[in-house]
Structures are given as structure tokens and as C-alpha cells.
Design an enzyme around this catalytic site. Structure first.
Site, short mmCIF file in Angstrom:
data_model
loop_
_atom_site.label_atom_id
_atom_site.label_comp_id
_atom_site.label_asym_id
_atom_site.label_seq_id
_atom_site.Cartn_x
_atom_site.Cartn_y
_atom_site.Cartn_z
N CYS A 74 -0.53 -13.51 3.06
CA CYS A 74 -1.56 -12.49 3.11
C CYS A 74 -2.15 -12.48 4.51
CB CYS A 74 -2.64 -12.79 2.07
SG CYS A 74 -4.10 -11.73 2.19
N CYS A 185 0.14 -5.58 6.27
CA CYS A 185 -0.30 -6.13 4.98
C CYS A 185 0.95 -6.35 4.15
CB CYS A 185 -1.25 -5.15 4.28
SG CYS A 185 -1.66 -5.62 2.56
#
Length: 267
Positions: A74, A185
Site C-alpha cells: 500500500c 495506488c
């Protein structure tokens, strides 16, 4: 830690499965344990302190499971927590992800690179330092797209709603001169087809799964922790709804998957 020990991978939801997929492809012999922290998705809209708290909890959980490495799959959590995690666990391989700014800077012909990410990633000092270090001569255009995370978490990967969500952000950066686009992302690679269609077939879309997998392999090899021949298993867990994760992961990974609940203590 032993070569047979598992590798822990986590994200706020299912986005990190794009990184898990790359690790599975590069290291098929390894056992992988993925935790989707779905009770707290999305990280990109949470405070840095909260994301750090979850990073410590989940890394401690992986340590309790005898993990030989942890991949923070992440961008937001990497920016918020990676330095603190490494200080807390100096003997553990801990690998984060960050937007592919360096290769984008090498690929651009216009001198303009577009970056799609979450608000948390784009606002972080770590990201600002990455841009200054890797692309000081390149104009970097930033576009937060938190709604894209929601689409992936809902299993919407194509269709009119997805096309509408990607059309305007992509058009904005392309109109401003960006000829390389960075998917900053780990959720966004699952929208790759829609983003590519909006950008045009010749526009490079850069993601981070494969580079992370290569670096993980290097780190394991250096420490003598690569597992030998064979096929490793992949376990999925979540702090949220396990049946929902199993259904969505099966779709995203293109194979039947099962999921279990992460023990209450770590939720």
C-alpha cells in the site's frame, strides 16, 4: 526465520492483491499470507497516526505467524509507516511500495508525468522526497483518485460507471502534457484496461508489483531465505467480511480463492 516461513503481505483492502499476484508469479515456491485490512479501508483518507497504528498491529501479527518478510502493499501505508516498522523490526525484511516515479522520468518525452494516487500518498513528505530525488527535472502532475479505490473494493472493474470515473482525471493529465501515467495506488492496476482506453494505446501505465517482487526475491536470496523447489500456498485473511473477500479475490486473481477472518486481537 527459515526458508519455509511465510511472506506476509497486507493492504487496506484488495488493492494489494495486485502486488500479491506479482509475487506469486515471481516466487511460486513461496508461501504467502495476505491480510486485507478491510475493516479500515481506505487508508488514503485516514490520518497518518491511524495508518501507522494499523501497520504496527499487522506487522506484529505477521511476526506472530513466523513471517520471514513483510510486504506493505500500500503506497499510503508505506509513506506513513515503513521507516518506523524497520526500526521496530530491524531483523525482518520489510518492503514497501512507492509510485514508479524514476522509470516514468526516464520514459517521458514531453517532460511531464501524471501520477494517480490517494490523497494520503500525494500529501506525504515521503512522496515529495521521492519526486525531488528521482525526477527533479520533470514536471509531475498529481491527481488524487480515491473514488477509484471504492470501485475496485466494490468489484467494479469495467462498465459505464468505471469509464466515467477514469475519463476526466485521465483527460486532465493528458491535456496538461503528461505522456507517461503512474498508477500510484495498488488498487489501480485492476482498472488498467479502462485507464488505458481513456489514455490511448501508446501511453505507458506504470505500476509497482513486479519491481517489488524482484526486490523481495533479491532480499530473500541475500539472506539465504529463498524457499527451494515446490509450490507454495496462498492464504487470504481479512479484518472485514471473509466471504466477500473470497468472492472478490477470486474475481481479481482469476482463480478460486478462500478467505478466513484475521484473529480478533489484530483487528
Amino acid at each position: 526465520m527459515f526458508p519455509e516461513s511465510p511472506i506476509g503481505v497486507y493492504d487496506s483492502g484488495v488493492g494489494g492483491l495486485s502486488v500479491l499476484r506479482a509475487i506469486r508469479d515471481a516466487l511460486p515456491q513461496e508461501s504467502l499470507l495476505y491480510v486485507a485490512d478491510s475493516a479500515h479501508v481506505p487508508y488514503g483518507e485516514k490520518t497518518q497516526a491511524f495508518v501507522l497504528e494499523r501497520a504496527h498491529a499487522l506487522t506484529d501479527y505477521f511476526v506472530s505467524r513466523q513471517a520471514k518478510a513483510v510486504v506493505v502493499a500500500c503506497n499510503t501505508a508505506t509513506a506513513a509507516a515503513i521507516a518506523q516498522l524497520r526500526r521496530r523490526h530491524p531483523d525482518l525484511i520489510i518492503i514497501g511500495v512507492e509510485p514508479a516515479i524514476k522509470p516514468a522520468a526516464h520514459l517521458t518525452h514531453s517532460g511531464v508525468v501524471g501520477v494517480f494516487a490517494t490523497t494520503g500518498t500525494l500529501a506525504s513528505p515521503k512522496f515529495a522526497a521521492l519526486v525531488q530525488r528521482e525526477a527533479p527535472e520533470v514536471r509531475i502532475l498529481l491527481r488524487p483518485c480515491p473514488e477509484w479505490v471504492g470501485l475496485v473494493e466494490q468489484g467494479e472493474l469495467a462498465g459505464p460507471r468505471v469509464d466515467a470515473a477514469v475519463r476526466v482525471p485521465v483527460a486532465e493529465l493528458r491535456a496538461a502534457g503528461a505522456d507517461v501515467l503512474v498508477l500510484g495506488c495498488t488498487h489501480f492496476p485492476f482498472l488498467r484496461d479502462a485507464i488505458q482506453a481513456a489514455a490511448g494505446p501508446g501511453v505507458p501505465l506504470l505500476e509497482t508489483g513486479s519491481p517489488v517482487a524482484r526486490w523481495l526475491r533479491h532480499q530473500l536470496q541475500e539472506r539465504g531465505l529463498l524457499r527451494g523447489a515446490g509450490t507454495g500456498d496462498t492464504q487470504l485473511e481479512t479484518t472485514g467480511d471473509a466471504p466477500a473477500l473470497a468472492a472478490l479475490a477470486s474475481r481479481l486473481l482469476g482463480m478460486p480463492m478462500e478467505a478466513a477472518a484475521t484473529p480478533e486481537r489484530w483487528r
